[in-house]
Motif scaffolding. Structure first.
Motif, PDB file in Angstrom:
ATOM      1  N   SER A 104       4.500  -3.196  -1.312  1.00 39.79           N
ATOM      2  CA  SER A 104       4.742  -2.283  -0.192  1.00 39.79           C
ATOM      3  C   SER A 104       4.908  -3.048   1.117  1.00 39.79           C
ATOM      4  N   GLY A 105       4.128  -4.117   1.265  1.00 43.66           N
ATOM      5  CA  GLY A 105       4.267  -4.942   2.470  1.00 43.66           C
ATOM      6  C   GLY A 105       5.645  -5.557   2.583  1.00 43.66           C
ATOM      7  N   MET A 106       6.190  -6.011   1.459  1.00 46.06           N
ATOM      8  CA  MET A 106       7.537  -6.579   1.461  1.00 46.06           C
ATOM      9  C   MET A 106       8.567  -5.509   1.793  1.00 46.06           C
ATOM     10  N   ILE A 119       4.854   3.378  17.910  1.00 44.82           N
ATOM     11  CA  ILE A 119       3.766   4.353  17.857  1.00 44.82           C
ATOM     12  C   ILE A 119       3.964   5.220  16.626  1.00 44.82           C
ATOM     13  N   LEU A 120       2.939   5.268  15.764  1.00 46.82           N
ATOM     14  CA  LEU A 120       3.017   6.006  14.507  1.00 46.82           C
ATOM     15  C   LEU A 120       2.023   7.163  14.481  1.00 46.82           C
ATOM     16  N   GLU A 121       2.383   8.192  13.708  1.00 51.89           N
ATOM     17  CA  GLU A 121       1.463   9.266  13.359  1.00 51.89           C
ATOM     18  C   GLU A 121       1.350   9.268  11.843  1.00 51.89           C
ATOM     19  N   PHE A 122       0.121   9.105  11.353  1.00 49.74           N
ATOM     20  CA  PHE A 122      -0.080   9.000   9.906  1.00 49.74           C
ATOM     21  C   PHE A 122      -1.453   9.538   9.532  1.00 49.74           C
ATOM     22  N   GLU A 123      -1.458  10.631   8.761  1.00 47.40           N
ATOM     23  CA  GLU A 123      -2.698  11.221   8.254  1.00 47.40           C
ATOM     24  C   GLU A 123      -3.728  11.434   9.355  1.00 47.40           C
ATOM     25  N   PHE A 135      -0.491  -7.393   2.972  1.00 43.17           N
ATOM     26  CA  PHE A 135      -1.300  -6.435   2.238  1.00 43.17           C
ATOM     27  C   PHE A 135      -1.665  -5.196   3.056  1.00 43.17           C
ATOM     28  N   PHE A 136      -1.691  -5.288   4.368  1.00 44.77           N
ATOM     29  CA  PHE A 136      -2.121  -4.148   5.170  1.00 44.77           C
ATOM     30  C   PHE A 136      -1.450  -4.174   6.546  1.00 44.77           C
ATOM     31  N   THR A 137      -1.513  -3.017   7.205  1.00 49.44           N
ATOM     32  CA  THR A 137      -0.971  -2.869   8.560  1.00 49.44           C
ATOM     33  C   THR A 137      -2.097  -2.425   9.481  1.00 49.44           C
ATOM     34  N   THR A 138      -2.156  -3.002  10.668  1.00 51.52           N
ATOM     35  CA  THR A 138      -3.194  -2.669  11.633  1.00 51.52           C
ATOM     36  C   THR A 138      -2.605  -1.808  12.749  1.00 51.52           C
ATOM     37  N   ILE A 149      -4.761  -0.097   7.504  1.00 51.37           N
ATOM     38  CA  ILE A 149      -4.243   0.804   6.470  1.00 51.37           C
ATOM     39  C   ILE A 149      -3.560  -0.013   5.383  1.00 51.37           C
ATOM     40  N   PRO A 150      -3.929   0.153   4.120  1.00 54.77           N
ATOM     41  CA  PRO A 150      -3.222  -0.542   3.031  1.00 54.77           C
ATOM     42  C   PRO A 150      -1.739  -0.156   3.038  1.00 54.77           C
ATOM     43  N   ASN A 151      -0.876  -1.128   2.830  1.00 54.22           N
ATOM     44  CA  ASN A 151       0.560  -0.879   2.909  1.00 54.22           C
ATOM     45  C   ASN A 151       1.061   0.133   1.880  1.00 54.22           C
ATOM     46  N   SER A 152       0.401   0.189   0.715  1.00 51.34           N
ATOM     47  CA  SER A 152       0.852   1.118  -0.325  1.00 51.34           C
ATOM     48  C   SER A 152       0.736   2.565   0.143  1.00 51.34           C
ATOM     49  N   ARG A 153      -0.237   2.876   0.993  1.00 54.23           N
ATOM     50  CA  ARG A 153      -0.384   4.236   1.516  1.00 54.23           C
ATOM     51  C   ARG A 153       0.731   4.556   2.497  1.00 54.23           C
ATOM     52  N   LEU A 154       1.178   3.562   3.234  1.00 54.29           N
ATOM     53  CA  LEU A 154       2.237   3.793   4.225  1.00 54.29           C
ATOM     54  C   LEU A 154       3.595   4.017   3.582  1.00 54.29           C
ATOM     55  N   THR A 155       3.812   3.434   2.407  1.00 59.27           N
ATOM     56  CA  THR A 155       5.105   3.610   1.738  1.00 59.27           C
ATOM     57  C   THR A 155       5.122   4.810   0.795  1.00 59.27           C
TER      58      THR A 155
END
Length: 263
Positions: A104-106, A119-123, A135-138, A149-155
């Motif tokens: 997901s990170g790739m 600027i993001l809105e997520f959950e 592996f993750f996004t801050t 946030i783990p990247n797999s959740r963002l994708t």
């Protein structure tokens, strides 16, 4: 002594071949990595993704060199690959979540649905992207918290990017009494809007009647601004609409119950 010489003469070609494969392989891999780096740096791929790709290719080339070199000295490569494959499968099952985050990170780094600073809105989380790792996004939230946030959740979920475009609409709702003059209310709001330079003239601001509620009439206000000025405009409107309504006798009703006593 003669036996030692015979063994030395017999083994020497294999040893030289082993060393030659390693040396030539390392030189060739270094040149290939340098060429790949020059190609990737000329693209718009994120630096983190470039570093990861180069590291991955380097490890892969080293594995190929090692296997090729071992094959020259008679090592059973097929058995070795079988053992390595079994170990990789076991590790893959154990690290399934990490590998998912890696992939997901790739995807994020290559496709760029968002970049650092957006600027993001997520959950229920809203904030600016501080950095994107493999592996993750801050995310740095608007109330000064750091969320990892783990990247797999963002994708795998819906992510709202509030800053990918150059303008953003501010949607506001107000309620007035049924006794108030709608045209007067709209005029007051339009006048207030014209006093704020951060509110765009194009697209034009809009003020409409939204719904007829039990306790009053809902007024919908839609104005446009830049993503950076979104909250400045939002809070400006929320505060000053109330002040303007108070100054001009506009009632903001609240739900109430009328009780009639019948004898």
């Amino acid at each position: 002594m003669e036996k030692i010489n015979e063994i030395f003469i017999e083994v020497m070609p294999t040893v030289l071949m082993f060393i030659a494969v390693i040396v030539i392989g390392l030189v060739a891999s270094k040149l290939l990595i340098r060429l790949l780096k020059n190609i990737l740096t000329k693209t718009n791929i994120d630096h983190t993704a470039v570093t990861f790709v180069l590291s991955f290719v380097k490890v892969l080339l080293y594995i190929i060199i090692a296997i090729t070199a071992l094959a020259t000295i008679g090592v059973n490569v097929a058995s070795l690959l079988t053992a390595v494959g079994a170990a990789a499968l076991t590790a893959g099952l154990a690290l399934q979540d990490s590998l998912s985050n890696l992939a997901s990170g790739m995807i994020i780094l290559l496709n760029k649905p968002f970049v650092a600073g957006d600027i993001l809105e997520f959950e229920g989380i809203k904030g600016s992207v501080e950095n994107i790792k493999i592996f993750f996004t801050t995310i740095h939230t608007l109330d000064n918290k750091t969320v990892t946030i783990p990247n797999s959740r963002l994708t795998s979920n819906n992510v709202v990017n509030c800053t990918m475009v150059d303008k953003r609409r501010v949607d506001l709702k107000y309620t007035i009494s049924y006794d108030d003059d709608i045209s007067k209310v709209k005029g007051l709001i339009y006048t207030l809007i014209s006093t704020n330079d951060k509110i765009m003239n194009e697209p034009k601001p809009a003020v409409h009647v939204g719904k007829h509620l039990d306790s009053g009439i809902e007024i919908i206000v839609m104005v446009w601004t830049t993503p950076d000025d979104y909250y400045d405009v939002y809070y400006f409107m929320q505060e000053n609409v109330k002040l303007v309504f108070d100054e001009n006798g506009i009632t903001i009703p609240y739900p109430h119950v009328v009780v009639k006593n019948q004898k």
